[in-house]
Design a protein around this motif. Structure first.
Motif, short mmCIF file in Angstrom:
data_model
loop_
_atom_site.label_atom_id
_atom_site.label_comp_id
_atom_site.label_asym_id
_atom_site.label_seq_id
_atom_site.Cartn_x
_atom_site.Cartn_y
_atom_site.Cartn_z
N ALA A 47 -41.16 -37.18 28.86
CA ALA A 47 -41.84 -38.43 28.52
C ALA A 47 -41.61 -39.52 29.56
N ASP A 48 -40.58 -39.38 30.36
CA ASP A 48 -40.30 -40.35 31.43
C ASP A 48 -41.48 -40.49 32.39
N PHE A 49 -42.30 -39.46 32.49
CA PHE A 49 -43.42 -39.48 33.44
C PHE A 49 -44.64 -40.23 32.91
N ILE A 50 -44.64 -40.59 31.64
CA ILE A 50 -45.79 -41.30 31.08
C ILE A 50 -46.06 -42.58 31.86
N GLU A 51 -45.03 -43.38 32.04
CA GLU A 51 -45.21 -44.66 32.73
C GLU A 51 -45.59 -44.46 34.19
N THR A 52 -45.01 -43.44 34.82
CA THR A 52 -45.36 -43.12 36.22
C THR A 52 -46.85 -42.85 36.35
N PHE A 53 -47.39 -42.06 35.42
CA PHE A 53 -48.81 -41.73 35.45
C PHE A 53 -49.67 -42.96 35.18
N CYS A 54 -49.27 -43.76 34.19
CA CYS A 54 -50.06 -44.95 33.83
C CYS A 54 -50.11 -45.94 34.99
N VAL A 55 -48.99 -46.16 35.63
CA VAL A 55 -48.93 -47.11 36.75
C VAL A 55 -49.80 -46.61 37.90
N ARG A 56 -49.73 -45.33 38.20
CA ARG A 56 -50.56 -44.76 39.29
C ARG A 56 -52.04 -44.90 38.95
N MET A 57 -52.38 -44.66 37.69
CA MET A 57 -53.76 -44.80 37.25
C MET A 57 -54.24 -46.24 37.46
N GLU A 58 -53.40 -47.19 37.09
CA GLU A 58 -53.77 -48.60 37.21
C GLU A 58 -53.85 -49.03 38.67
N GLN A 59 -52.89 -48.61 39.47
CA GLN A 59 -52.84 -49.03 40.87
C GLN A 59 -54.01 -48.49 41.69
N GLU A 60 -54.41 -47.26 41.41
CA GLU A 60 -55.45 -46.62 42.22
C GLU A 60 -56.80 -46.57 41.52
N ASP A 61 -56.89 -47.19 40.35
CA ASP A 61 -58.15 -47.23 39.61
C ASP A 61 -58.71 -45.81 39.46
N ALA A 62 -57.84 -44.88 39.11
CA ALA A 62 -58.24 -43.48 38.96
C ALA A 62 -58.81 -43.24 37.56
N ASP A 63 -59.49 -42.12 37.42
CA ASP A 63 -60.04 -41.72 36.13
C ASP A 63 -59.18 -40.65 35.45
N ILE A 64 -58.56 -39.80 36.28
CA ILE A 64 -57.72 -38.73 35.75
C ILE A 64 -56.49 -38.58 36.65
N CYS A 65 -55.32 -38.56 36.05
CA CYS A 65 -54.09 -38.18 36.74
C CYS A 65 -53.56 -36.95 36.03
N PHE A 66 -53.40 -35.85 36.74
CA PHE A 66 -52.97 -34.62 36.08
C PHE A 66 -51.79 -33.98 36.79
N ALA A 67 -50.90 -33.44 35.99
CA ALA A 67 -49.67 -32.84 36.51
C ALA A 67 -49.96 -31.50 37.18
N SER A 68 -49.24 -31.26 38.25
CA SER A 68 -49.33 -29.96 38.93
C SER A 68 -47.93 -29.43 39.20
N ARG A 69 -47.67 -28.26 38.65
CA ARG A 69 -46.37 -27.62 38.89
C ARG A 69 -46.25 -27.14 40.32
N ARG A 70 -47.38 -27.01 41.01
CA ARG A 70 -47.38 -26.49 42.38
C ARG A 70 -47.46 -27.60 43.42
N HIS A 71 -47.39 -28.84 42.98
CA HIS A 71 -47.34 -29.96 43.92
C HIS A 71 -46.04 -29.84 44.73
N PRO A 72 -46.08 -30.11 46.04
CA PRO A 72 -44.86 -29.96 46.88
C PRO A 72 -43.66 -30.75 46.37
N GLN A 73 -43.92 -31.86 45.67
CA GLN A 73 -42.81 -32.68 45.20
C GLN A 73 -42.39 -32.38 43.75
N SER A 74 -43.06 -31.44 43.11
CA SER A 74 -42.69 -31.08 41.74
C SER A 74 -41.40 -30.29 41.72
N ARG A 75 -40.67 -30.42 40.61
CA ARG A 75 -39.42 -29.68 40.44
C ARG A 75 -39.53 -28.82 39.18
N ILE A 76 -39.34 -27.52 39.33
CA ILE A 76 -39.34 -26.61 38.20
C ILE A 76 -37.90 -26.43 37.75
#
Length: 251
Positions: free
Chosen positions: A107-136
Motif C-alpha cells: 500500500a506504500d506505493f499508492i501515494e507514489t502512483f497518485c503523485v506521479r499521475m498528478e505530476q505528469e497528467d497521466a491517464d494510467i499508471c500501472f505496475a510492472s514486475r519487469r521494470h528495471p527498478q522493480s524489486r521482487i
C-alpha cells in the motif's frame, strides 16, 4: 473537508474478491491502515463475486464499522475482469486504483502512483514486475513465472502490447478519461488487463509503466491448469480487437 484534501485528487480503491475468506480480513486491515493515514478523500470498493465461502459475510461485518467501505455483492462468478469493471464503474473519485486482495504491491506505493499521475497528467499508471527498478521480494514458483512470461511474450510478438508486464494487479486510472475504455471492456477473465491497455493505447491515453516492490502470495486463486486454454482464446480475441481498433483509427 480540509484545504489539503481539496488540493489532492480523491481516490477509489477497487478490490475484486472470490473465495477470499482466508485473506480478506488482512486485506481490509491494510486498506484501513492506509485510509487512516492518508489526506486524500477516498472510498474502498470490495466487489465480491458469488463465492462458496463466507467472504461476503466477513466483508459486510467489516463494512458495518467503516463508512468508506462499500460492498458490491455479485450474483454470479464471472471472473476478475468483470469484477474490476463493475467496481470501476461504481467508483466516484478522481482516481481509481485496482489492487489484488493479497497486496502483492504494498500500500506504500499508492501515494507514489497518485503523485506521479498528478505530476505528469497521466491517464494510467500501472505496475510492472519487469521494470528495471522493480524489486521482487518473494518470487513465484518457476512454472508460474514461465506462464506469465509466455503470455507477455506472445502479446509482444503479436503486437498486442508495448508493456513488459500487462498482468500485474496494481493499476491506477484517471477515472474520467479511462471510463470509456472500461465501458467497452469485453474480457471478463484474467486477460482483461491486456485488453484494457490495448484499448487505452488506441484511445491515445497517456500511460506510465511504474517500478514496484512485489511479493508472491502462495494462496493465489489462479488455476494454472486452465490458464493455457484461456490464454490461447484471449490472444485470438485480442488480435481480432486490434484489427477492429486499427480500422476505427484509419476511418
Amino acid at each position: 473537508m480540509g484545504l489539503l484534501e481539496c488540493m489532492l485528487s480523491s481516490l477509489s480503491i477497487v478490490f475484486p474478491a472470490y473465495n477470499e475468506s482466508k485473506r480478506i480480513v488482512q486485506c481490509l486491515k491494510t486498506a484501513r491502515a492506509w485510509a487512516s493515514a492518508t489526506a486524500r478523500e477516498h472510498e474502498i470498493i470490495l466487489v465480491v463475486e458469488k463465492s462458496t465461502d463466507d467472504t461476503l459475510a466477513i466483508a459486510r461485518k467489516e463494512a458495518a464499522s467503516w463508512p468508506e467501505l462499500k460492498i458490491i455483492a455479485c450474483e454470479e462468478h464471472r471472473g476478475k475482469g468483470a469484477a474490476v469493471k463493475r467496481g470501476f464503474l461504481a467508483a466516484s473519485k478522481d482516481f481509481c486504483l485496482m489492487s489484488d486482495v493479497d497486496w502483492s504491491v504494498p500500500a506504500d506505493f499508492i501515494e507514489t502512483f497518485c503523485v506521479r499521475m498528478e505530476q505528469e497528467d497521466a491517464d494510467i499508471c500501472f505496475a510492472s514486475r519487469r521494470h528495471p527498478q522493480s524489486r521482487i521480494l518473494i518470487r513465484q514458483p518457476c512454472y508460474r513465472r514461465f506462464v506469465g512470461s509466455l503470455f507477455n511474450v506472445a502479446l509482444t510478438v503479436l503486437g498486442l502490447t508495448d508493456s513488459s508486464d500487462t498482468q500485474c494487479g496494481f493499476k491506477l486510472f484517471r477515472r474520467r478519461t479511462v471510463q470509456p475504455v472500461f465501458e467497452a471492456l469485453e474480457d471478463e477473465g484474467f486477460a482483461f488487463d491486456a485488453e484494457l491497455l490495448l484499448r487505452a493505447k488506441y484511445a491515445k491515453l497517456k500511460m506510465i509503466e511504474m517500478p514496484v516492490d512485489w511479493s508472491n502470495d502462495e494462496n493465489t486463486t489462479v488455476k494454472i491448469r486452465i490458464v493455457f486454454f484461456v490464454m490461447t482464446a484471449a490472444l485470438k480475441r485480442l488480435r481480432k480487437l486490434r484489427k477492429s481498433l486499427e480500422l476505427k483509427t484509419v476511418s
